[in-house]
Design a protein around this motif. Structure first.
Motif, PDB file in Angstrom:
ATOM      1  N   ARG A  15       0.828  -1.213   0.000  1.00 37.02           N
ATOM      2  CA  ARG A  15       0.000   0.000   0.000  1.00 37.02           C
ATOM      3  C   ARG A  15       0.860   1.260   0.000  1.00 37.02           C
ATOM      4  NH1 ARG A  15      -2.180  -0.493   4.556  1.00 37.02           N
ATOM      5  NH2 ARG A  15      -1.396   1.308   5.712  1.00 37.02           N
ATOM      6  N   HIS A  16       1.924   1.262   0.796  1.00 36.10           N
ATOM      7  CA  HIS A  16       2.809   2.420   0.839  1.00 36.10           C
ATOM      8  C   HIS A  16       3.508   2.641  -0.496  1.00 36.10           C
ATOM      9  CE1 HIS A  16       3.290   2.481   5.526  1.00 36.10           C
ATOM     10  NE2 HIS A  16       2.044   2.592   5.123  1.00 36.10           N
ATOM     11  N   GLU A  17       3.917   1.547  -1.127  1.00 29.06           N
ATOM     12  CA  GLU A  17       4.563   1.686  -2.426  1.00 29.06           C
ATOM     13  C   GLU A  17       3.595   2.231  -3.462  1.00 29.06           C
ATOM     14  OE1 GLU A  17       7.956  -0.746  -4.874  1.00 29.06           O
ATOM     15  OE2 GLU A  17       6.535  -1.895  -3.658  1.00 29.06           O
ATOM     16  N   ASP A  18       2.357   1.786  -3.401  1.00 25.44           N
ATOM     17  CA  ASP A  18       1.332   2.302  -4.316  1.00 25.44           C
ATOM     18  C   ASP A  18       1.109   3.799  -4.121  1.00 25.44           C
ATOM     19  OD1 ASP A  18       0.823  -0.064  -5.620  1.00 25.44           O
ATOM     20  OD2 ASP A  18      -0.877  -0.633  -4.347  1.00 25.44           O
ATOM     21  N   MET A  19       1.232   4.283  -2.906  1.00 23.78           N
ATOM     22  CA  MET A  19       0.977   5.691  -2.628  1.00 23.78           C
ATOM     23  C   MET A  19       2.169   6.588  -2.926  1.00 23.78           C
ATOM     24  SD  MET A  19      -1.310   5.794   0.888  1.00 23.78           S
ATOM     25  CE  MET A  19      -0.089   4.950   1.911  1.00 23.78           C
ATOM     26  N   TRP A  20       3.398   6.067  -2.707  1.00 24.38           N
ATOM     27  CA  TRP A  20       4.552   6.969  -2.675  1.00 24.38           C
ATOM     28  C   TRP A  20       5.636   6.704  -3.701  1.00 24.38           C
ATOM     29  CZ3 TRP A  20       4.508   5.491   3.118  1.00 24.38           C
ATOM     30  CH2 TRP A  20       3.418   6.126   3.748  1.00 24.38           C
ATOM     31  N   SER A  21       5.565   5.633  -4.467  1.00 27.01           N
ATOM     32  CA  SER A  21       6.620   5.346  -5.431  1.00 27.01           C
ATOM     33  C   SER A  21       6.594   6.342  -6.589  1.00 27.01           C
ATOM     34  CB  SER A  21       6.467   3.929  -5.984  1.00 27.01           C
ATOM     35  OG  SER A  21       7.397   3.715  -7.039  1.00 27.01           O
TER      36      SER A  21
END
Length: 380
Positions: free
Chosen positions: A44-50
């Protein structure tokens, strides 16, 4: 009957994510369920911040300002921008991380800056690293005007919160000396790994882990409790002057109650073994390495560059020349540890107690931090 240290089995897992490797080891609770939940958090974090995913909130914020700078006028950030005014409405976690980023940028006097992207691009850090590793001449340095333009585009003042969970980036000032400023580029990678390590640790504890260590790319580590045998968690600090597996020291965690560790470093070391004036890039000092001599000859002819290393100081726009190769910080927060280790790499004189105090006022929670490792460049 509750599990006790020494009697509980240890579980662990490693998986690729966020451009690196995530490692988690712990004991207590349902290890498989915890690992699966942690994988979900990281995804989820990668989806938001990559910045490598066009659909991420960071990419959409960058696209919005890029389309404006490009002159098209039509923002590509979608319905979130069309409704309720300018800017992009982001998730609560992204809103929190962006607010953290600005607070820490201000607290460090800009030594930490999540908008440094244009400067990194101007110096072509990727090509610089590749050339150095290959033993080839370094690519030409950018002109002073190009650096000035990139510095304007890297101003953290361009990023602002314009409403409830709504963020926007301004357009850099008009061109100076005939060089247009590039589009601003936000990258939260400097603190996102610390945030993610803490979030995964906290989730594991909430799911019953009695002790856990989470490592995101080895540079960001968060722990809780102890190992299953009751001993402290231990993290090795790499020796930048040695081989890939050389260790300069070991930190036991938590350290003085602080359970988040971040290490920032220049893995290449001083490029060319000489120092450079941070304003004009003029080489000085003895040169003994053949590649450094070649680079220096090119510099004297106006074609190459010689400077300390590939870490750019976001305050000056030029490679840092503080003589620091690696910094490790433990803190009460992974985000705080990440920002401080990055900032101290370019300016070791930063008052970390002052930064922690400012951070505490922003978050409303007690904050603390200390340096547990600082490696300076070897003198030639």
């Amino acid at each position: 009957m509750a599990e006790s240290p020494g009697s509980a089995p240890t579980w662990r897992s490693s998986f690729p994510a966020m451009g690196t490797r995530i490692d988690i080891i712990g004991w207590g609770g349902d290890g498989m369920a915890i690992v699966n939940a942690v994988v979900g958090v990281v995804a989820r974090h990668e989806d938001m911040w990559s910045v490598f995913r066009p659909s991420s909130e960071v990419s959409r914020l960058n696209d919005a300002v890029a389309s404006t700078v490009g002159g098209g006028g039509a923002s590509r950030c979608g319905a979130d921008c069309a409704q309720g005014g300018p800017g992009l409405v982001v998730s609560e976690e992204t809103d929190c991380l962006l607010r953290d980023a600005l607070a820490l940028t201000e607290a460090t006097g800009g030594a930490f800056n999540p908008l440094i992207g244009p400067l990194v691009a101007a110096w072509d850090v990727k090509a610089m690293r590749a050339a150095y590793i290959a033993g080839a001449p370094l690519p030409p340095a950018p002109s002073e005007r190009v650096v000035e333009a990139a510095l304007r585009a890297s101003s953290w003042g361009l990023l602002s919160r314009v409403g409830e969970r709504r963020w926007a980036m301004g357009v850099p000032g008009e061109s100076a000396g005939g060089v247009d400023a590039p589009s601003p580029s936000l990258d939260l990678g400097g603190i996102a790994k610390g945030y993610t390590a803490d979030a995964c640790r906290d989730l594991a504890v909430a799911m019953g882990a009695r002790g856990v260590l989470v490592s995101v790319g080895t540079s960001s580590v968060s722990v809780f409790g102890t190992r299953a045998d009751g001993s402290s968690w231990r993290a090795g600090l790499r020796d930048p002057h040695g081989g890939p597996t050389s260790v300069a020291g070991v930190v036991e965690l938590p350290a003085d109650g602080m359970a988040s560790l971040s290490t920032s470093g220049d893995n290449l070391g001083p490029l060319g073994g000489v120092r450079a004036d941070p304003v004009v890039g003029r080489a000085a000092g003895p040169v003994s390495d053949p590649r450094a001599r070649e680079t220096r000859r090119e510099t004297s002819a106006g074609g190459g560059r010689v400077f300390d290393h590939h870490i750019i100081d976001p305050r000056t726009g030029y490679p840092a020349n503080a003589g620091v190769r690696q910094v490790s910080v433990v803190a009460s927060s992974g985000v705080l540890a990440e920002a401080l280790s990055t900032a101290l790499l370019v300016d070791p004189s930063i008052d970390i107690s002052d930064v922690a105090a400012r951070w505490a006022r922003v978050t409303g929670a007690p904050a603390s931090a200390k340096v547990v490792g600082l490696v300076r460049a070897e003198q030639s």
